[in-house]
Write an enzyme that holds these catalytic residues in place. Structure first.
Site, PDB file in Angstrom:
ATOM      1  N   HIS A  77       0.835  -1.193   0.000  1.00  0.00           N
ATOM      2  CA  HIS A  77       0.000   0.000   0.000  1.00  0.00           C
ATOM      3  C   HIS A  77       0.874   1.249   0.000  1.00  0.00           C
ATOM      4  O   HIS A  77       2.045   1.211   0.394  1.00  0.00           O
ATOM      5  CB  HIS A  77      -0.924  -0.002   1.206  1.00  0.00           C
ATOM      6  CG  HIS A  77      -1.983  -1.060   1.131  1.00  0.00           C
ATOM      7  ND1 HIS A  77      -2.979  -1.172   2.053  1.00  0.00           N
ATOM      8  CD2 HIS A  77      -2.190  -2.052   0.226  1.00  0.00           C
ATOM      9  CE1 HIS A  77      -3.771  -2.179   1.727  1.00  0.00           C
ATOM     10  NE2 HIS A  77      -3.309  -2.733   0.622  1.00  0.00           N
ATOM     11  N   GLU A  79       0.862   3.865   1.892  1.00  0.00           N
ATOM     12  CA  GLU A  79       1.336   4.237   3.227  1.00  0.00           C
ATOM     13  C   GLU A  79       2.553   3.406   3.621  1.00  0.00           C
ATOM     14  O   GLU A  79       3.538   3.929   4.144  1.00  0.00           O
ATOM     15  CB  GLU A  79       0.251   4.025   4.287  1.00  0.00           C
ATOM     16  CG  GLU A  79      -1.052   4.703   3.991  1.00  0.00           C
ATOM     17  CD  GLU A  79      -2.055   3.785   3.289  1.00  0.00           C
ATOM     18  OE1 GLU A  79      -1.745   3.280   2.184  1.00  0.00           O
ATOM     19  OE2 GLU A  79      -3.160   3.612   3.816  1.00  0.00           O
ATOM     20  N   CYS A 105      -5.933   1.085   5.720  1.00  0.00           N
ATOM     21  CA  CYS A 105      -6.451  -0.213   6.146  1.00  0.00           C
ATOM     22  C   CYS A 105      -5.888  -0.530   7.538  1.00  0.00           C
ATOM     23  O   CYS A 105      -5.051   0.209   8.070  1.00  0.00           O
ATOM     24  CB  CYS A 105      -6.051  -1.299   5.152  1.00  0.00           C
ATOM     25  SG  CYS A 105      -4.278  -1.695   5.170  1.00  0.00           S
ATOM     26  N   CYS A 108      -1.967  -0.994   7.568  1.00  0.00           N
ATOM     27  CA  CYS A 108      -1.254   0.283   7.429  1.00  0.00           C
ATOM     28  C   CYS A 108      -1.419   1.132   8.684  1.00  0.00           C
ATOM     29  O   CYS A 108      -0.495   1.845   9.076  1.00  0.00           O
ATOM     30  CB  CYS A 108      -1.724   1.033   6.190  1.00  0.00           C
ATOM     31  SG  CYS A 108      -1.109   0.285   4.659  1.00  0.00           S
TER      32      CYS A 108
END
Length: 147
Positions: A77, A79, A105, A108
């Site tokens: 992801h 992040e 999410c 993260c």
């Protein structure tokens, strides 16, 4: 412990939040993912100290989805990419703000907490809100700012 102001722009903070989110949105266009492009910036003391977008790990093919259109399980992801990138640098994310085009999410959110980020600004709410709930529990400031 390092001290940093999470809102260094004072009453102009919303203007800068919008600009940084726009930059994260532009950065998301670097992603090779077809289904969803996400961009992230980490800002500390009025400086961008890291950036990231969703994609595959270094050395992997730049294909995020399988033949059925499902995201491959090893895609990182935005992040996570930004946090690991700052971890490899001489910078610290302690007290920083994360700007991300989609709300984090759960996985993260854990990385955000552990990295010392104190503020998360996002533009699009992800359908699963467990990440936001965990950030809230960790007393991380959450700002939903639509652009």
């Amino acid at each position: 412990m390092e001290k940093t102001d999470s809102k260094p722009y004072g009453n102009r903070q919303p203007q800068f939040d919008k600009r940084y989110l726009e930059m994260a949105s532009t950065w998301s266009k670097n992603s090779y993912c077809e289904r969803r492009k996400v961009g992230a910036l980490i800002v500390k003391d009025r400086m961008i100290i890291s950036d990231g977008y969703n994609g595959t790990p270094q050395g992997f093919e730049n294909v995020c989805e399988d033949k059925t259109g499902k995201t491959k399980n090893y895609v990182l992801h935005a992040e996570a990419n930004a946090i690991t990138k700052v971890a490899k640098s001489n910078n610290s994310s302690q007290g920083a703000t994360l700007y991300v085009t989609s709300s984090p999410c759960l996985e993260c959110a854990k990385l955000i907490i552990q990295s010392g980020i104190k503020r998360v600004v996002f533009s699009e709410k992800y359908r699963i809100e467990e990440g936001l709930e965990l950030l809230n529990r960790a007393n991380i400031e959450i700002v939903h700012f639509e652009i």
